[in-house]
Design a protein around this motif. Structure first.
Motif, PDB file in Angstrom:
ATOM      1  N   ALA A  24     -22.808   1.810  70.555  1.00 37.81           N
ATOM      2  CA  ALA A  24     -22.159   0.510  70.379  1.00 37.81           C
ATOM      3  C   ALA A  24     -20.701   0.648  69.967  1.00 37.81           C
ATOM      4  CB  ALA A  24     -22.907  -0.317  69.351  1.00 37.81           C
ATOM      5  N   VAL A  25     -19.834   0.000  70.727  1.00 33.88           N
ATOM      6  CA  VAL A  25     -18.398  -0.041  70.454  1.00 33.88           C
ATOM      7  C   VAL A  25     -18.035  -1.495  70.162  1.00 33.88           C
ATOM      8  CG1 VAL A  25     -16.102   0.378  71.408  1.00 33.88           C
ATOM      9  CG2 VAL A  25     -17.983   1.924  71.967  1.00 33.88           C
ATOM     10  N   PRO A  26     -17.365  -1.763  69.033  1.00 34.30           N
ATOM     11  CA  PRO A  26     -17.024  -3.145  68.685  1.00 34.30           C
ATOM     12  C   PRO A  26     -16.148  -3.824  69.731  1.00 34.30           C
ATOM     13  CG  PRO A  26     -16.656  -1.686  66.817  1.00 34.30           C
ATOM     14  CD  PRO A  26     -16.930  -0.816  68.010  1.00 34.30           C
ATOM     15  N   ASP A  27     -16.464  -5.090  70.005  1.00 35.77           N
ATOM     16  CA  ASP A  27     -15.657  -5.940  70.884  1.00 35.77           C
ATOM     17  C   ASP A  27     -14.762  -6.868  70.077  1.00 35.77           C
ATOM     18  OD1 ASP A  27     -16.982  -4.971  73.166  1.00 35.77           O
ATOM     19  OD2 ASP A  27     -18.543  -6.484  72.972  1.00 35.77           O
ATOM     20  N   THR A  28     -15.060  -7.013  68.799  1.00 35.79           N
ATOM     21  CA  THR A  28     -14.306  -7.906  67.933  1.00 35.79           C
ATOM     22  C   THR A  28     -13.553  -7.071  66.903  1.00 35.79           C
ATOM     23  OG1 THR A  28     -16.298  -8.157  66.574  1.00 35.79           O
ATOM     24  CG2 THR A  28     -15.877  -9.875  68.204  1.00 35.79           C
ATOM     25  N   ALA A  29     -12.466  -7.631  66.385  1.00 35.14           N
ATOM     26  CA  ALA A  29     -11.653  -6.896  65.415  1.00 35.14           C
ATOM     27  C   ALA A  29     -12.464  -6.539  64.177  1.00 35.14           C
ATOM     28  CB  ALA A  29     -10.424  -7.713  65.034  1.00 35.14           C
ATOM     29  N   ASP A  30     -13.253  -7.494  63.704  1.00 40.75           N
ATOM     30  CA  ASP A  30     -14.079  -7.256  62.530  1.00 40.75           C
ATOM     31  C   ASP A  30     -15.541  -7.337  62.931  1.00 40.75           C
ATOM     32  OD1 ASP A  30     -11.874  -7.073  60.717  1.00 40.75           O
ATOM     33  OD2 ASP A  30     -11.700  -9.249  60.810  1.00 40.75           O
ATOM     34  N   ILE A  31     -16.337  -6.423  62.386  1.00 41.33           N
ATOM     35  CA  ILE A  31     -17.757  -6.378  62.692  1.00 41.33           C
ATOM     36  C   ILE A  31     -18.492  -5.869  61.464  1.00 41.33           C
ATOM     37  CG2 ILE A  31     -17.603  -4.061  63.709  1.00 41.33           C
ATOM     38  CD1 ILE A  31     -19.789  -4.973  65.719  1.00 41.33           C
ATOM     39  N   THR A  32     -19.686  -6.420  61.253  1.00 40.14           N
ATOM     40  CA  THR A  32     -20.561  -5.935  60.183  1.00 40.14           C
ATOM     41  C   THR A  32     -21.869  -5.490  60.819  1.00 40.14           C
ATOM     42  OG1 THR A  32     -19.577  -7.445  58.574  1.00 40.14           O
ATOM     43  CG2 THR A  32     -21.738  -6.542  58.028  1.00 40.14           C
ATOM     44  N   VAL A  33     -22.300  -4.303  60.450  1.00 38.17           N
ATOM     45  CA  VAL A  33     -23.543  -3.731  60.986  1.00 38.17           C
ATOM     46  C   VAL A  33     -24.407  -3.318  59.808  1.00 38.17           C
ATOM     47  CG1 VAL A  33     -22.539  -1.443  61.297  1.00 38.17           C
ATOM     48  CG2 VAL A  33     -24.533  -2.082  62.604  1.00 38.17           C
ATOM     49  N   ASP A  34     -25.697  -3.682  59.884  1.00 35.73           N
ATOM     50  CA  ASP A  34     -26.642  -3.439  58.799  1.00 35.73           C
ATOM     51  C   ASP A  34     -27.755  -2.522  59.283  1.00 35.73           C
ATOM     52  OD1 ASP A  34     -28.362  -3.537  56.625  1.00 35.73           O
ATOM     53  OD2 ASP A  34     -28.400  -5.722  56.503  1.00 35.73           O
ATOM     54  N   TYR A  35     -27.819  -1.331  58.682  1.00 38.11           N
ATOM     55  CA  TYR A  35     -28.941  -0.423  58.916  1.00 38.11           C
ATOM     56  C   TYR A  35     -30.064  -0.893  58.003  1.00 38.11           C
ATOM     57  CZ  TYR A  35     -25.901   2.970  61.300  1.00 38.11           C
ATOM     58  OH  TYR A  35     -25.050   3.602  62.171  1.00 38.11           O
ATOM     59  N   GLU A  36     -30.900  -1.786  58.501  1.00 34.41           N
ATOM     60  CA  GLU A  36     -31.958  -2.375  57.678  1.00 34.41           C
ATOM     61  C   GLU A  36     -32.848  -1.327  57.176  1.00 34.41           C
ATOM     62  OE1 GLU A  36     -33.313  -5.291  60.549  1.00 34.41           O
ATOM     63  OE2 GLU A  36     -32.185  -6.806  59.462  1.00 34.41           O
ATOM     64  N   SER A  51      -8.737   7.112  70.636  1.00 35.93           N
ATOM     65  CA  SER A  51      -8.872   7.653  69.291  1.00 35.93           C
ATOM     66  C   SER A  51      -7.841   7.080  68.323  1.00 35.93           C
ATOM     67  CB  SER A  51      -8.737   9.176  69.321  1.00 35.93           C
ATOM     68  OG  SER A  51      -7.451   9.524  69.783  1.00 35.93           O
ATOM     69  N   GLY A  52      -7.026   6.160  68.791  1.00 34.20           N
ATOM     70  CA  GLY A  52      -5.986   5.608  67.951  1.00 34.20           C
ATOM     71  C   GLY A  52      -6.486   4.467  67.089  1.00 34.20           C
ATOM     72  N   PRO A  53      -5.629   4.000  66.194  1.00 37.21           N
ATOM     73  CA  PRO A  53      -6.017   2.913  65.322  1.00 37.21           C
ATOM     74  C   PRO A  53      -6.144   1.599  66.092  1.00 37.21           C
ATOM     75  CG  PRO A  53      -3.719   3.450  65.001  1.00 37.21           C
ATOM     76  CD  PRO A  53      -4.272   4.454  65.965  1.00 37.21           C
ATOM     77  N   ALA A  54      -6.918   0.697  65.539  1.00 37.01           N
ATOM     78  CA  ALA A  54      -7.057  -0.644  66.084  1.00 37.01           C
ATOM     79  C   ALA A  54      -7.058  -1.593  64.897  1.00 37.01           C
ATOM     80  CB  ALA A  54      -8.357  -0.775  66.877  1.00 37.01           C
ATOM     81  N   ASP A  55      -6.625  -2.811  65.127  1.00 37.69           N
ATOM     82  CA  ASP A  55      -6.687  -3.788  64.056  1.00 37.69           C
ATOM     83  C   ASP A  55      -8.144  -4.130  63.798  1.00 37.69           C
ATOM     84  OD1 ASP A  55      -3.931  -3.946  63.786  1.00 37.69           O
ATOM     85  OD2 ASP A  55      -3.763  -5.542  65.270  1.00 37.69           O
ATOM     86  N   GLY A  56      -8.477  -4.313  62.542  1.00 40.13           N
ATOM     87  CA  GLY A  56      -9.816  -4.759  62.213  1.00 40.13           C
ATOM     88  C   GLY A  56     -10.549  -3.802  61.297  1.00 40.13           C
ATOM     89  N   THR A  57     -11.733  -4.260  60.911  1.00 39.35           N
ATOM     90  CA  THR A  57     -12.548  -3.525  59.952  1.00 39.35           C
ATOM     91  C   THR A  57     -13.992  -3.487  60.413  1.00 39.35           C
ATOM     92  OG1 THR A  57     -11.116  -4.260  58.147  1.00 39.35           O
ATOM     93  CG2 THR A  57     -13.294  -3.456  57.530  1.00 39.35           C
ATOM     94  N   VAL A  58     -14.594  -2.329  60.273  1.00 37.48           N
ATOM     95  CA  VAL A  58     -16.025  -2.170  60.481  1.00 37.48           C
ATOM     96  C   VAL A  58     -16.658  -2.109  59.090  1.00 37.48           C
ATOM     97  CG1 VAL A  58     -17.857  -0.672  61.358  1.00 37.48           C
ATOM     98  CG2 VAL A  58     -15.712  -0.918  62.639  1.00 37.48           C
TER      99      VAL A  58
END
Length: 100
Positions: free
Chosen positions: A88-100, A7-14
């Protein structure tokens, strides 16, 4: 190397694209993409939160995520970048997800 707390912070942006609007949210380790979107005050589609119904389907356009469970998407959909955001849990620091 120590793993971050669930539940802690992680580097990166969703970055979540919902109804054509982009919202950038700081990533938290262990948090699903659905949890991140809801923490940002968004109202993405979801239902079962168990990986069974595909109501929360979205496509990853940047980065990568791993689903904890998938009982709804076909293998070819996953290969095309579709994910169940409730699983889904991000594997990369930055991720973009699109709810089409």
């Amino acid at each position: 190397m120590a793993s971050p707390s669930s539940s802690g912070p992680a580097d990166g942006t969703v970055t979540v694209i919902l109804n054509g609007k982009k919202t950038a949210v700081p990533r938290r380790a262990g948090e699903t993409l659905l949890e991140t979107a809801r923490r940002a005050g968004l109202s993405p589609p979801f239902s079962c939160e168990q990986g069974n119904c595909a109501t929360c389907i979205a496509v990853v356009t940047e980065g990568h995520a791993t689903m904890r469970q998938n009982e709804a998407l076909a293998e070819d959909e996953v290969e095309e970048g579709y994910i169940l955001t409730c699983q889904a849990v991000p594997d990369t620091a930055d991720i973009t997800v699109d709810y089409e």
